[in-house]
Design a protein around this motif. Structure first.
Motif, PDB file in Angstrom:
ATOM      1  N   MET B   1      64.148 -24.150  16.030  1.00 29.42           N
ATOM      2  CA  MET B   1      64.594 -24.440  16.886  1.00 29.42           C
ATOM      3  C   MET B   1      62.723 -25.627  17.888  1.00 29.42           C
ATOM      4  N   TYR B  27      86.075 -25.702  18.385  1.00 29.85           N
ATOM      5  CA  TYR B  27      84.820 -26.105  17.133  1.00 29.85           C
ATOM      6  C   TYR B  27      83.933 -26.650  17.485  1.00 29.85           C
ATOM      7  N   ALA B  30      80.748 -25.515  17.456  1.00 28.66           N
ATOM      8  CA  ALA B  30      80.088 -24.899  16.462  1.00 28.66           C
ATOM      9  C   ALA B  30      79.658 -26.453  15.757  1.00 28.66           C
ATOM     10  N   LEU B  31      80.227 -27.397  15.489  1.00 31.56           N
ATOM     11  CA  LEU B  31      79.454 -28.635  15.092  1.00 31.56           C
ATOM     12  C   LEU B  31      78.546 -28.598  16.024  1.00 31.56           C
ATOM     13  N   ALA B  34      75.389 -26.568  14.238  1.00 30.79           N
ATOM     14  CA  ALA B  34      75.551 -26.896  12.851  1.00 30.79           C
ATOM     15  C   ALA B  34      74.778 -27.865  12.782  1.00 30.79           C
ATOM     16  N   MET B  35      74.342 -29.113  13.610  1.00 29.43           N
ATOM     17  CA  MET B  35      74.088 -30.374  14.403  1.00 29.43           C
ATOM     18  C   MET B  35      72.458 -30.224  14.831  1.00 29.43           C
ATOM     19  N   GLU B  36      71.930 -28.996  14.877  1.00 26.89           N
ATOM     20  CA  GLU B  36      70.752 -28.574  15.164  1.00 26.89           C
ATOM     21  C   GLU B  36      70.719 -28.637  16.679  1.00 26.89           C
ATOM     22  N   MET B  73      82.903 -18.940  13.794  1.00 25.14           N
ATOM     23  CA  MET B  73      82.626 -19.748  12.383  1.00 25.14           C
ATOM     24  C   MET B  73      81.825 -20.044  13.972  1.00 25.14           C
ATOM     25  N   GLU B  76      78.287 -17.552  13.527  1.00 25.82           N
ATOM     26  CA  GLU B  76      77.892 -17.877  13.086  1.00 25.82           C
ATOM     27  C   GLU B  76      77.306 -18.940  12.687  1.00 25.82           C
ATOM     28  N   ASN B  77      77.512 -19.938  13.079  1.00 33.35           N
ATOM     29  CA  ASN B  77      76.697 -21.295  13.228  1.00 33.35           C
ATOM     30  C   ASN B  77      75.517 -21.443  14.325  1.00 33.35           C
TER      31      ASN B  77
END
Lengths: 164, 124
Positions: B1, B27, B30-31, B34-36, B73, B76-77
């Motif tokens: 980061m 969800y 989590a997304l 995943a998008m930093e 998930m 994990e992300n």
């Protein structure tokens, strides 16, 4: 006939001890770390990245792909793209440090290409490798198969391609 | 980061009594991760029950499967999970030791800290 492609990361069926329909091509290298199951095709200082057959199966029918822009440089383990399927939302990581030289623009309109043809038309990005020393840490196909066997047995994966 | 990394805070109040409202926030978080995006989730009121060991497995989703896979998930992300200690103890009768791994049990004041520190707060 393969008509389903969105729910075959089967955790409730009978245990499978072997790779079941999952293609792991010989000529590629693999990055299997944490949740990452990515392939990389090396070509000198350049490389192409995509999702493996087990990875596309786990994701299910992919609805959206966001790939970082050409010119983006990242270290190994940082996201090159984000995948969404409704049952899976996760990053695709750089298997080695690199700079994106080209993205697969077809995926914007047809993200399901990753499901249909994960090693071909479903490629995600091409990169210039910026740290060649990391290439030695990638798995060759035979090493990857051993690891995939473990993952596939553990999670009871049945690889299925979406019907074109 | 890096210093210019954006921060999102998701505030989650729906619990197992309302399964349809549990999936999308997790969800989406989590997304985001995943998008930093530096992503946190704060669970309070009955949402705290979702983080008791064994509960998420029983929250069946209309799309199939249980909520547990989406919590896994998100963790994990890299989503940071926080649960309100008061909601856990006083509303849900759950001991901190019964909370799944990877979740920080924190006081209510932490919600204010997280909200002020985030670039945006999304509440469900």
């Amino acid at each position: 006939m393969r008509t389903e492609c969105s729910r075959e990361w089967d955790t409730e069926g009978e245990l499978m001890a072997i790779i079941n329909g999952c293609e792991i091509p010989d000529e590629l290298h693999y990055y299997l770390e944490g949740s990452q199951m990515t392939w990389i095709r090396l070509d000198g200082e350049n490389a192409t990245i995509g999702l493996t057959d087990p990875a596309q199966t786990r994701a299910g029918r992919i609805l959206h792909v966001r790939i970082k822009a050409a010119g983006t440089s990242r270290e190994k383990g940082k996201p090159v793209a984000t995948i969404e399927s409704g049952k899976w939302a996760g990053p695709v990581h750089f298997p080695v440090a690199g700079t994106i030289t080209r993205v697969n623009e077809q995926l914007e309109l047809r993200p399901v290409l990753i499901n249909d043809d994960p090693y071909g038309e479903g490629w995600i990005a091409q990169i210039k490798v910026t740290n060649q020393a990391e290439v030695a840490g990638l798995l060759k196909a035979d090493q990857a198969r051993t690891r995939f066997n473990e993952i596939i047995a553990r999670d009871n994966v049945k690889c299925i391609r979406c019907q074109k | 980061m890096t210093e210019d990394t954006k921060k999102l805070l998701y505030v989650m109040t729906n619990g197992p009594e309302n399964p349809d409202k549990t999936y999308a926030p997790i969800y989406t978080a989590a997304l985001s991760a995943a998008m930093e995006i530096d992503t946190s989730m704060y669970f309070l009121m009955h949402a705290a029950e979702l983080l008791k060991k064994g509960v998420a497995e029983t929250v069946a989703l209309k799309k199939g499967g249980s909520l547990k896979q989406f919590i896994n998930m998100a963790l994990e992300n890299g989503v940071k999970f926080y649960v309100c200690e008061e909601s856990l103890r006083d509303l849900c009768n759950i001991e901190a030791s019964d909370v799944i791994e990877g979740v920080r049990v924190v006081g209510t004041s932490t919600l204010a800290d997280l909200a002020l520190d985030a670039d945006s707060v999304i509440s469900f």
